[in-house]
Design a protein around this motif. Sequence first.
Motif, PDB file in Angstrom:
ATOM      1  N   PRO A  37       0.815  -1.216   0.000  1.00  0.00           N
ATOM      2  CA  PRO A  37       0.000   0.000   0.000  1.00  0.00           C
ATOM      3  C   PRO A  37       0.848   1.264   0.000  1.00  0.00           C
ATOM      4  N   LYS A  38       0.266   2.318  -0.541  1.00  0.00           N
ATOM      5  CA  LYS A  38       0.929   3.619  -0.530  1.00  0.00           C
ATOM      6  C   LYS A  38       0.505   4.348   0.735  1.00  0.00           C
ATOM      7  N   TYR A  39       1.438   4.507   1.631  1.00  0.00           N
ATOM      8  CA  TYR A  39       1.116   5.110   2.911  1.00  0.00           C
ATOM      9  C   TYR A  39       1.184   6.627   2.833  1.00  0.00           C
ATOM     10  N   GLU A  40       0.174   7.265   3.425  1.00  0.00           N
ATOM     11  CA  GLU A  40       0.215   8.704   3.586  1.00  0.00           C
ATOM     12  C   GLU A  40       1.056   9.008   4.825  1.00  0.00           C
ATOM     13  N   PRO A  41       1.747  10.142   4.856  1.00  0.00           N
ATOM     14  CA  PRO A  41       2.558  10.469   6.036  1.00  0.00           C
ATOM     15  C   PRO A  41       1.694  10.612   7.280  1.00  0.00           C
ATOM     16  N   GLU A  42       2.212  10.192   8.429  1.00  0.00           N
ATOM     17  CA  GLU A  42       1.453  10.305   9.676  1.00  0.00           C
ATOM     18  C   GLU A  42       1.091  11.752   9.962  1.00  0.00           C
ATOM     19  N   ILE A  43       2.018  12.653   9.689  1.00  0.00           N
ATOM     20  CA  ILE A  43       1.774  14.086   9.857  1.00  0.00           C
ATOM     21  C   ILE A  43       1.988  14.748   8.494  1.00  0.00           C
ATOM     22  N   PRO A  44       0.923  15.153   7.820  1.00  0.00           N
ATOM     23  CA  PRO A  44       1.057  15.711   6.464  1.00  0.00           C
ATOM     24  C   PRO A  44       1.765  17.059   6.466  1.00  0.00           C
ATOM     25  N   ALA A  45       2.327  17.404   5.328  1.00  0.00           N
ATOM     26  CA  ALA A  45       3.062  18.661   5.193  1.00  0.00           C
ATOM     27  C   ALA A  45       2.173  19.868   5.441  1.00  0.00           C
ATOM     28  N   CYS A  46       0.888  19.755   5.093  1.00  0.00           N
ATOM     29  CA  CYS A  46      -0.018  20.902   5.246  1.00  0.00           C
ATOM     30  C   CYS A  46      -0.193  21.309   6.705  1.00  0.00           C
ATOM     31  N   SER A  47       0.041  20.372   7.635  1.00  0.00           N
ATOM     32  CA  SER A  47      -0.145  20.678   9.057  1.00  0.00           C
ATOM     33  C   SER A  47       0.889  21.676   9.565  1.00  0.00           C
ATOM     34  N   GLY A 122      -6.871  10.459  16.843  1.00  0.00           N
ATOM     35  CA  GLY A 122      -5.614  11.174  16.745  1.00  0.00           C
ATOM     36  C   GLY A 122      -4.851  10.948  15.459  1.00  0.00           C
ATOM     37  N   LYS A 123      -5.507  10.395  14.428  1.00  0.00           N
ATOM     38  CA  LYS A 123      -4.860  10.099  13.158  1.00  0.00           C
ATOM     39  C   LYS A 123      -5.285  11.104  12.084  1.00  0.00           C
ATOM     40  N   TRP A 124      -4.299  11.575  11.317  1.00  0.00           N
ATOM     41  CA  TRP A 124      -4.621  12.433  10.175  1.00  0.00           C
ATOM     42  C   TRP A 124      -5.263  11.591   9.082  1.00  0.00           C
ATOM     43  N   ARG A 125      -6.326  12.101   8.491  1.00  0.00           N
ATOM     44  CA  ARG A 125      -7.038  11.399   7.443  1.00  0.00           C
ATOM     45  C   ARG A 125      -7.250  12.316   6.231  1.00  0.00           C
ATOM     46  N   VAL A 126      -7.306  11.702   5.049  1.00  0.00           N
ATOM     47  CA  VAL A 126      -7.626  12.419   3.816  1.00  0.00           C
ATOM     48  C   VAL A 126      -9.145  12.492   3.685  1.00  0.00           C
ATOM     49  N   ILE A 127      -9.696  13.696   3.655  1.00  0.00           N
ATOM     50  CA  ILE A 127     -11.140  13.892   3.531  1.00  0.00           C
ATOM     51  C   ILE A 127     -11.499  13.970   2.046  1.00  0.00           C
ATOM     52  N   ARG A 175     -18.972  13.759  11.209  1.00  0.00           N
ATOM     53  CA  ARG A 175     -18.636  12.591  10.399  1.00  0.00           C
ATOM     54  C   ARG A 175     -18.255  13.003   8.982  1.00  0.00           C
ATOM     55  N   PHE A 176     -17.139  12.440   8.500  1.00  0.00           N
ATOM     56  CA  PHE A 176     -16.678  12.710   7.138  1.00  0.00           C
ATOM     57  C   PHE A 176     -16.394  11.396   6.423  1.00  0.00           C
ATOM     58  N   LEU A 177     -16.610  11.409   5.107  1.00  0.00           N
ATOM     59  CA  LEU A 177     -16.180  10.307   4.249  1.00  0.00           C
ATOM     60  C   LEU A 177     -14.697  10.509   3.967  1.00  0.00           C
ATOM     61  N   VAL A 178     -13.873   9.480   4.272  1.00  0.00           N
ATOM     62  CA  VAL A 178     -12.428   9.615   4.150  1.00  0.00           C
ATOM     63  C   VAL A 178     -11.854   8.575   3.199  1.00  0.00           C
ATOM     64  N   TYR A 179     -10.635   8.839   2.759  1.00  0.00           N
ATOM     65  CA  TYR A 179      -9.892   7.937   1.866  1.00  0.00           C
ATOM     66  C   TYR A 179      -8.708   7.354   2.628  1.00  0.00           C
ATOM     67  N   ASP A 180      -8.594   6.023   2.622  1.00  0.00           N
ATOM     68  CA  ASP A 180      -7.499   5.330   3.303  1.00  0.00           C
ATOM     69  C   ASP A 180      -6.761   4.456   2.299  1.00  0.00           C
ATOM     70  N   PRO A 181      -5.618   4.919   1.766  1.00  0.00           N
ATOM     71  CA  PRO A 181      -4.915   4.170   0.720  1.00  0.00           C
ATOM     72  C   PRO A 181      -4.328   2.844   1.191  1.00  0.00           C
ATOM     73  N   THR A 182      -4.275   2.609   2.498  1.00  0.00           N
ATOM     74  CA  THR A 182      -3.715   1.346   2.996  1.00  0.00           C
ATOM     75  C   THR A 182      -4.698   0.188   2.876  1.00  0.00           C
ATOM     76  N   PRO A 187     -10.877   1.381  -0.071  1.00  0.00           N
ATOM     77  CA  PRO A 187     -10.163   2.431   0.661  1.00  0.00           C
ATOM     78  C   PRO A 187     -11.022   3.617   1.095  1.00  0.00           C
ATOM     79  N   PHE A 188     -12.250   3.368   1.498  1.00  0.00           N
ATOM     80  CA  PHE A 188     -13.132   4.444   1.939  1.00  0.00           C
ATOM     81  C   PHE A 188     -13.832   4.055   3.237  1.00  0.00           C
ATOM     82  N   ALA A 189     -14.128   5.052   4.060  1.00  0.00           N
ATOM     83  CA  ALA A 189     -14.825   4.796   5.324  1.00  0.00           C
ATOM     84  C   ALA A 189     -15.418   6.107   5.826  1.00  0.00           C
ATOM     85  N   ILE A 190     -16.333   5.990   6.772  1.00  0.00           N
ATOM     86  CA  ILE A 190     -16.870   7.159   7.460  1.00  0.00           C
ATOM     87  C   ILE A 190     -16.234   7.202   8.841  1.00  0.00           C
ATOM     88  N   GLU A 191     -15.578   8.296   9.152  1.00  0.00           N
ATOM     89  CA  GLU A 191     -14.908   8.424  10.447  1.00  0.00           C
ATOM     90  C   GLU A 191     -15.374   9.695  11.152  1.00  0.00           C
TER      91      GLU A 191
END
Length: 208
Positions: A37-47, A122-127, A175-182, A187-191
């Motif tokens: 899987p393509k992992y997203e960084p634990e702490i994204p650059a935008c933060s 406590g996890k960063w997620r892609v919305i 609640r948001f629909l998120v993308y989880d590349p792992t 790779p989608f869920a509601i969190e």
Amino acid sequence: MSLSYHFLIFVSLGVVAVVMGNNNYKPPAYHQPKYEPKYEPEIPACSKNTTKNWCLEDSEYPAYEVVYELDKHYEAVVALYKNVVAETANSVDTLTKLVDETYLCPSATSYVQPLRAVNTKGKWRVIINKVESYGIKYDQHARIEECEAEAAGKACPLVPTCYESKCLQKSIYHRFLVYDPTDYYFPFAIETFKLPASCACFVGAFSL
């Protein structure tokens, strides 16, 4: 173990080959390559560009990957998206204007479309936001209200001083629909995400 001789005659080449084989021979088992899987960084650059638990701008947002997976899992994702629309207030509507309201504590209110955010674990997620798949525009909004810095924890300015009062930041779970590349299969869920919802005025006992 019995052995047998197999004669392979290649007429077109005029070659005769003798191969000694094993009747009990079994070809090696085929193993499907392991999915990496393509992992997203634990702490994204935008933060690094914000003090908030969400990013409204993200130069590394995986828009191409998100749209590709949305197209691939069209029906299942639409079902999730409808669930968010139906059960989450103001999550995917198109509110753009603030209604005039009277507040006991000074605050800043806005409607935002986060591209990334920190969930309740406590996890960063892609919305899933600002992307389109098969004519469906995925837009998820949230109403944010934050106490102004000079007001948080201080007395409510519109409450008489004979009352004990304090401005407090209140939050809601959104609640948001998120993308989880792992997740290779879906790779989608509601969190759930904790967001600032109001700057409340707590009023205590009356004193002379």
